[in-house]
Design a protein around this motif. Sequence first.
Motif, PDB file in Angstrom:
ATOM      1  N   MET A 150       0.586  -1.221   0.087  1.00 36.44           N
ATOM      2  CA  MET A 150       0.037  -0.092  -0.051  1.00 36.44           C
ATOM      3  C   MET A 150       0.961   1.184   0.102  1.00 36.44           C
ATOM      4  N   LYS A 151       0.612   2.165  -0.918  1.00 35.59           N
ATOM      5  CA  LYS A 151       1.395   3.503  -0.934  1.00 35.59           C
ATOM      6  C   LYS A 151       1.039   4.262   0.275  1.00 35.59           C
ATOM      7  N   ARG A 152       1.896   5.223   0.653  1.00 32.72           N
ATOM      8  CA  ARG A 152       1.614   6.198   1.636  1.00 32.72           C
ATOM      9  C   ARG A 152       1.851   7.411   0.877  1.00 32.72           C
ATOM     10  N   VAL A 153       0.512   8.356   1.107  1.00 32.47           N
ATOM     11  CA  VAL A 153       0.628   9.734   0.587  1.00 32.47           C
ATOM     12  C   VAL A 153       0.239  10.789   1.755  1.00 32.47           C
ATOM     13  N   LEU A 154       1.000  11.933   1.495  1.00 32.47           N
ATOM     14  CA  LEU A 154       0.562  13.019   2.254  1.00 32.47           C
ATOM     15  C   LEU A 154      -0.049  14.010   1.287  1.00 32.47           C
ATOM     16  N   VAL A 155      -1.117  14.728   1.551  1.00 31.00           N
ATOM     17  CA  VAL A 155      -1.723  15.872   0.691  1.00 31.00           C
ATOM     18  C   VAL A 155      -1.479  16.992   1.514  1.00 31.00           C
ATOM     19  N   VAL A 156      -0.758  17.922   1.035  1.00 31.96           N
ATOM     20  CA  VAL A 156      -0.512  19.113   1.921  1.00 31.96           C
ATOM     21  C   VAL A 156      -1.474  20.217   1.308  1.00 31.96           C
ATOM     22  N   GLY A 157      -2.197  20.890   2.139  1.00 37.62           N
ATOM     23  CA  GLY A 157      -3.176  21.742   1.705  1.00 37.62           C
ATOM     24  C   GLY A 157      -4.600  21.113   1.573  1.00 37.62           C
ATOM     25  N   ALA A 158      -4.801  19.932   2.237  1.00 40.17           N
ATOM     26  CA  ALA A 158      -6.043  19.216   2.024  1.00 40.17           C
ATOM     27  C   ALA A 158      -7.238  20.044   2.504  1.00 40.17           C
ATOM     28  N   GLY A 159      -7.091  20.817   3.341  1.00 34.97           N
ATOM     29  CA  GLY A 159      -8.278  21.533   3.514  1.00 34.97           C
ATOM     30  C   GLY A 159      -8.952  22.419   2.562  1.00 34.97           C
ATOM     31  N   GLY A 160      -8.096  22.670   1.469  1.00 33.78           N
ATOM     32  CA  GLY A 160      -8.539  23.738   0.531  1.00 33.78           C
ATOM     33  C   GLY A 160      -9.663  23.038  -0.457  1.00 33.78           C
ATOM     34  N   PHE A 161     -10.018  23.823  -1.548  1.00 33.98           N
ATOM     35  CA  PHE A 161     -11.041  23.446  -2.412  1.00 33.98           C
ATOM     36  C   PHE A 161     -10.856  22.194  -3.137  1.00 33.98           C
ATOM     37  N   ALA A 162      -9.684  21.964  -3.524  1.00 34.55           N
ATOM     38  CA  ALA A 162      -9.288  20.876  -4.334  1.00 34.55           C
ATOM     39  C   ALA A 162      -8.721  19.744  -3.565  1.00 34.55           C
ATOM     40  N   GLY A 163      -8.223  19.910  -2.290  1.00 40.78           N
ATOM     41  CA  GLY A 163      -7.531  19.100  -1.269  1.00 40.78           C
ATOM     42  C   GLY A 163      -8.293  18.082  -0.815  1.00 40.78           C
ATOM     43  N   GLY A 164      -9.563  18.147  -0.616  1.00 40.14           N
ATOM     44  CA  GLY A 164     -10.641  17.261  -0.340  1.00 40.14           C
ATOM     45  C   GLY A 164     -10.821  16.204  -1.474  1.00 40.14           C
ATOM     46  N   PHE A 165     -10.825  16.500  -2.460  1.00 41.00           N
ATOM     47  CA  PHE A 165     -11.121  15.638  -3.800  1.00 41.00           C
ATOM     48  C   PHE A 165      -9.858  14.847  -3.861  1.00 41.00           C
ATOM     49  N   ILE A 166      -8.502  15.497  -3.871  1.00 44.26           N
ATOM     50  CA  ILE A 166      -7.296  14.830  -4.050  1.00 44.26           C
ATOM     51  C   ILE A 166      -7.191  13.642  -2.865  1.00 44.26           C
ATOM     52  N   CYS A 167      -7.892  13.982  -1.532  1.00 44.26           N
ATOM     53  CA  CYS A 167      -7.616  12.760  -0.773  1.00 44.26           C
ATOM     54  C   CYS A 167      -8.608  11.761  -0.850  1.00 44.26           C
ATOM     55  N   GLU A 168      -9.832  12.246  -1.474  1.00 44.01           N
ATOM     56  CA  GLU A 168     -10.804  11.164  -1.798  1.00 44.01           C
ATOM     57  C   GLU A 168     -10.295  10.299  -2.983  1.00 44.01           C
ATOM     58  N   GLU A 169      -9.484  10.938  -3.776  1.00 44.52           N
ATOM     59  CA  GLU A 169      -8.957   9.884  -4.930  1.00 44.52           C
ATOM     60  C   GLU A 169      -7.924   9.153  -4.511  1.00 44.52           C
ATOM     61  N   CYS A 170      -7.018   9.755  -3.729  1.00 47.18           N
ATOM     62  CA  CYS A 170      -5.738   8.682  -3.018  1.00 47.18           C
ATOM     63  C   CYS A 170      -6.787   7.450  -2.278  1.00 47.18           C
ATOM     64  N   LEU A 171      -7.812   7.766  -1.370  1.00 42.24           N
ATOM     65  CA  LEU A 171      -8.309   6.828  -0.831  1.00 42.24           C
ATOM     66  C   LEU A 171      -8.953   5.635  -1.750  1.00 42.24           C
ATOM     67  N   ARG A 172      -9.695   6.241  -2.753  1.00 42.12           N
ATOM     68  CA  ARG A 172     -10.254   5.341  -3.787  1.00 42.12           C
ATOM     69  C   ARG A 172      -9.251   4.234  -4.512  1.00 42.12           C
TER      70      ARG A 172
END
Length: 338
Positions: free
Chosen positions: A1-23
């Motif tokens: 399993m890859k481990r990823v850090l999304v910096v700026g996750a609270g911004g508009f795009a950040g939440g969507f990026i986190c969701e894609e990583c989880l998917r």
Amino acid sequence: MKRVLVVGAGGFAGGFICEECLRRGWDTWAGVRATTSRRYLTDPRLKFAVLDFENPASLGSDLKKALGESPEAPERWDYIIYNLGATKCVNYVDFNRINYLYLREFTEALKEAGLVPDKMVYISSLSAMGKGDEKGYAPFTEKMVPIPDTRYGASKLKAEMWLATAGIPTVIFRATGIYGPRDRDYFLMFKSIARGADFSLGFRRQLLSFLYVEDLARACCDALEKAPAGRTYIVGEPAVYTQKEFRGLVAGALGKKLVVPVRLPLAVVRMVSAIAEKIGVARGKPSTLNSDKYRIMAQRNWNIDISRAREEFGFDPRVSLAEGVRRSVEWYRKEGWL
């Protein structure tokens, strides 16, 4: 399993990026500040890294704390997506502080803490390029020399230049206009059209380009897996639109039959933007309209060529502007914004 850090996750795009990583089944950390809203970061699988960018000396320990101290804790993140940035500021000095210095201090902390990832994606902006061809409307390509004409664009280019020598394997995205559910900037245009008026600037032809936020999120993850480090890509939907076409799509999604197009002379908008900027400074809050934003809105050509991204990591936006506008309107209505 890859481990990823999304910096700026609270911004508009950040939440969507986190969701894609989880998917994708990745072990995902949301990099936020202590004061960041977590409204769209509620998935129980998410872990958090609370980062204090105002205290650079603490960043290394903040990062290590997020990874955990138990023997089973991971040593580092495989991937990092850096989405932190400011698009409007009360004081223009803040563009340099937030868009450049924060990034520089973060990368230095990664190296000092021994946490350099296999690859990082940095989300820059097409504004780093400057005006481009406003006569023949030739598309922007990565081969063009960037000449930013806004303080925002200059701060993004400065960050890109830092990454070129920072010692972090990085892929840079020069993204065009990002929109979708939760976005507040394009929402102002949706709201205006819903009220029956669509305001545009200048009388010369203008070509607009867009990128739906979920397509950006997919592109970030695809680039981490497939794109070679050290490359810069222009990303956006492979189509351009006039203001009239954009207005028609939004009006259609809203079911609005009559929308009055209002074209404002550039000189008038320049003056209004300058006044709004001064009011924002007096109130201590960034104004949506300001001198920097005026230059971005006045730009005539946002046409782009995404062939490099297509060829090198399979970039293929799935959501057309028509579909993206429909989804956005549906969300805005559901949330009571419209």
